[in-house]
Design a protein around this motif. Structure first.
Motif, PDB file in Angstrom:
ATOM      1  N   GLN A  15       0.907  -1.107  -0.059  1.00  0.00           N
ATOM      2  CA  GLN A  15       0.101  -0.002  -0.074  1.00  0.00           C
ATOM      3  C   GLN A  15       0.913   1.424   0.167  1.00  0.00           C
ATOM      4  OE1 GLN A  15      -2.493  -0.538   3.403  1.00  0.00           O
ATOM      5  NE2 GLN A  15      -4.108  -0.033   1.801  1.00  0.00           N
TER       6      GLN A  15
ATOM      7  N   GLU B 287      -1.810   8.211  -4.293  1.00  0.00           N
ATOM      8  CA  GLU B 287      -2.923   8.491  -3.588  1.00  0.00           C
ATOM      9  C   GLU B 287      -4.027   7.991  -4.627  1.00  0.00           C
ATOM     10  OE1 GLU B 287      -4.181  12.434  -2.456  1.00  0.00           O
ATOM     11  OE2 GLU B 287      -2.383  12.580  -1.251  1.00  0.00           O
TER      12      GLU B 287
ATOM     13  N   ASN C 212      -4.247   4.396  -4.222  1.00  0.00           N
ATOM     14  CA  ASN C 212      -4.952   3.880  -3.059  1.00  0.00           C
ATOM     15  C   ASN C 212      -6.648   4.136  -3.030  1.00  0.00           C
ATOM     16  OD1 ASN C 212      -3.099   3.104  -0.962  1.00  0.00           O
ATOM     17  ND2 ASN C 212      -2.301   4.890  -0.522  1.00  0.00           N
ATOM     18  N   ALA C 213      -6.768   4.957  -3.886  1.00  0.00           N
ATOM     19  CA  ALA C 213      -8.358   5.378  -4.001  1.00  0.00           C
ATOM     20  C   ALA C 213      -9.088   3.916  -4.731  1.00  0.00           C
ATOM     21  CB  ALA C 213      -8.283   6.398  -5.130  1.00  0.00           C
TER      22      ALA C 213
ATOM     23  N   MET D 152      -8.656  -1.108   2.844  1.00  0.00           N
ATOM     24  CA  MET D 152      -7.905  -2.083   3.803  1.00  0.00           C
ATOM     25  C   MET D 152      -8.900  -2.242   5.084  1.00  0.00           C
ATOM     26  SD  MET D 152      -4.647  -2.932   4.920  1.00  0.00           S
ATOM     27  CE  MET D 152      -4.039  -2.918   6.611  1.00  0.00           C
TER      28      MET D 152
ATOM     29  N   GLY E  11     -14.466   7.402   2.749  1.00  0.00           N
ATOM     30  CA  GLY E  11     -13.893   7.116   1.357  1.00  0.00           C
ATOM     31  C   GLY E  11     -14.843   7.772   0.252  1.00  0.00           C
TER      32      GLY E  11
ATOM     33  N   GLN F 151     -14.813  11.775   1.355  1.00  0.00           N
ATOM     34  CA  GLN F 151     -13.439  12.604   1.199  1.00  0.00           C
ATOM     35  C   GLN F 151     -12.772  12.133  -0.273  1.00  0.00           C
ATOM     36  OE1 GLN F 151     -12.854  14.946   2.862  1.00  0.00           O
ATOM     37  NE2 GLN F 151     -13.967  14.699   4.841  1.00  0.00           N
ATOM     38  N   GLY F 152     -13.103  10.897  -0.560  1.00  0.00           N
ATOM     39  CA  GLY F 152     -12.318  10.338  -1.650  1.00  0.00           C
ATOM     40  C   GLY F 152     -13.154  10.687  -3.111  1.00  0.00           C
TER      41      GLY F 152
END
Lengths: 258, 257
Positions: free
Chosen positions: A56, A82, A85-86, A90, A110, A113-114
């Protein structure tokens, strides 16, 4: 071999990681294909969590190469990482819920914010994910310190799968759960792989989890992958390490550290 | 372990910490100017640092103003006039005691809380969880805190200045029997723009130091409750020292001829 579909989802080649003078990973190599479920087994403290943290980008290995979707993670810029990771999720060993946010905000983190989703919409998805891990909508407004350890674990799982990621890591998903709830969770992880086509990497000590979740099994011992194969191969192998581990006996090549 | 090993180890550790802190500072600054920005988090921190620190800052500056009025009268009584007391109060509060005391109080209140909160998030893997949810922890946790510190401490100081001078006024008028109009007129006539903006610049720098060290120590804390405790202590001790040292250099920068 070089066509898009044949690029492994995750590929680690000869990864080394030391903490001070303590060698944790001593040349780990493994390959996980798209839509495959890999379970990493091994005794406590052999570097299973460190392995997935390296993938990761949470930890940087001292040596070796890690590729996700064919792209090198170890030399990636923060922004690229990033983006990777989007597309991953996990579940942490200790759940790692944000204790300043309530349960549904944790699950929807997620999404809000993501993925910049509107809060009411994200809340609906969060409640649906909570239902999938066997939690009623009433817990949605509680805070992490108001629920039990097993519930935290399930909330962590709901958060990990809320964005429907392509690659999901589960760090001991069933530890601290009763056998029935463990089965529900194992089922859910299997469904993520079968229905959503996700790639899963799971760490566990629980052999019933291994049999339920895994397509492939890898055993980590003293910082190296000492055995890997399918679940069927695991059951029939003569490898002394695997035999000792799946039967859970104290005598064998693996010396329990005191 | 012989003395050379020990000194060597300490030296290496010192330079390692300095290097780590420098990288952390540069990282923070680079994230301040790059999107995405978390305005809600910034607003929450501004309330936390600015509004909730008002009582402690008000109390410290009030009593400082009072004690300065009393001391400057008794200490300088041979040449005392009403003008001297008023100007001494104004000068000490706006230039030195206001910013330094406000910053020290905020270091104890806010810096310690930040180190403890972020430290707990570190040891319970919440910071890793942020990264895994593709949220940059620098942008989400640290930038709002540091920005809020730099913005709110000067504002706190403005309030503190007024309250500190009011403390001096209370003592001068009710205890020393000065004329109240004269006190205010003397204060006003003596005050220069540089008193206020040098103080506010100091406050902004101190706000940066307090919040940065709170975040830095929390962010790098290791190993459970003990580590978080050590991080909290370090945050307060180091930021207090840095406040006092940088205060001297800032004064030199503004006022040395």
């Amino acid at each position: 071999m070089n066509t898009e579909n044949n690029v492994p989802k995750v590929e680690m080649i000869n990864v080394h990681k030391k903490f001070g003078s303590k060698v944790v990973l001593d040349g780990v190599s493994l390959k996980v294909n798209k839509g495959e479920s890999l379970v990493i087994i091994g005794t406590s403290g052999t570097g299973k969590s460190v392995t997935i943290k390296c993938i990761q980008g949470l930890l940087c290995p001292d040596e070796g190469s890690i590729k996700v979707d064919g792209k090198e993670v170890t030399t990636m810029s923060e922004a690229e990482l990033e983006r990777i990771n989007a597309k991953t999720g996990m579940l942490f060993q200790g759940a790692a819920l944000f204790d300043s946010l309530c349960i549904w905000e944790n699950v929807a983190f997620g999404l809000i914010q993501g993925k910049k989703m509107k809060r009411p919409e994200a809340r609906k998805i969060a409640i649906e994910k909570l239902r999938q891990v066997g939690l009623s909508p009433e817990v949605a407004g509680l805070y992490p310190d108001e629920v039990s350890g097993g519930m935290k674990k399930r909330i962590g799982l709901a958060r990990a799968i809320a964005t429907e990621p392509e690659l999901i890591f589960f760090d001991e998903p069933t530890t601290g759960l009763d056998p029935i709830m463990s089965d529900v969770i194992n089922d859910l992880i299997r469904r993520c792989v079968d229905d959503l086509g996700a790639t899963a990497i799971t760490i566990t000590h629980d052999m019933s989890s291994v049999r339920k979740i895994a397509d492939k099994v890898a055993m980590l011992h003293k910082g190296k992958i000492i055995w890997s194969g399918t679940v069927q191969e695991m059951e029939t192998t003569n490898d002394p390490f695997i035999k000792q581990f799946i039967n859970g006996v104290k005598d064998g090549p693996i010396q329990p550290t005191v | 372990m012989n003395i050379f090993t020990k000194t060597g180890k300490m030296t290496i550790n010192f330079f390692r910490s300095v290097g780590q802190l420098s990288i952390f500072t540069l990282n923070t600054i680079s994230h301040i100017v790059r999107p995405p920005f978390y305005f809600k988090a910034l607003w929450q921190q501004m309330i936390e640092i600015g509004f909730y620190s008002l009582p402690v800052v008000a109390l410290t500056t009030l009593f400082s103003g009072m004690v300065i009025a009393l001391q400057s009268y008794s200490g300088l009584s041979s040449l005392s006039s009403e003008g001297v007391v008023a100007s001494v109060v104004e000068l000490t509060i706006t230039r030195e005691l206001g910013p330094v005391l406000a910053a020290l109080m905020v270091a104890g209140r806010v810096g310690a809380a930040m180190a403890a909160e972020i430290g707990t998030m570190r040891v319970t893997e919440q910071i890793d969880a942020l990264t895994s949810l593709s949220t940059n922890p620098f942008k989400y946790l640290i930038v709002p805190r540091v920005l809020a510190g730099m913005l709110m401490l000067p504002l706190l100081l403005l309030v503190g200045d007024v309250i500190g001078i009011y403390g001096g006024y209370l003592i001068s008028v009710y205890k020393l029997d000065f004329n109240d109009t004269n006190f205010l007129r003397n204060t006003w006539n003596f005050m220069q723009a540089i008193d206020i903006y040098s103080g506010m610049t100091k406050a902004a720098v101190f706000g940066f130091i307090v919040t940065l060290l709170g975040c830095y120590n929390g962010f790098n804390s290791k190993g459970g409750a003990e580590g978080v405790g050590a991080a909290t202590t370090n945050a307060v001790v180091v930021s207090s020292i840095l406040i006092l040292v940088s205060n001297y250099w800032l004064t030199e920068l503004f006022f040395a001829r």
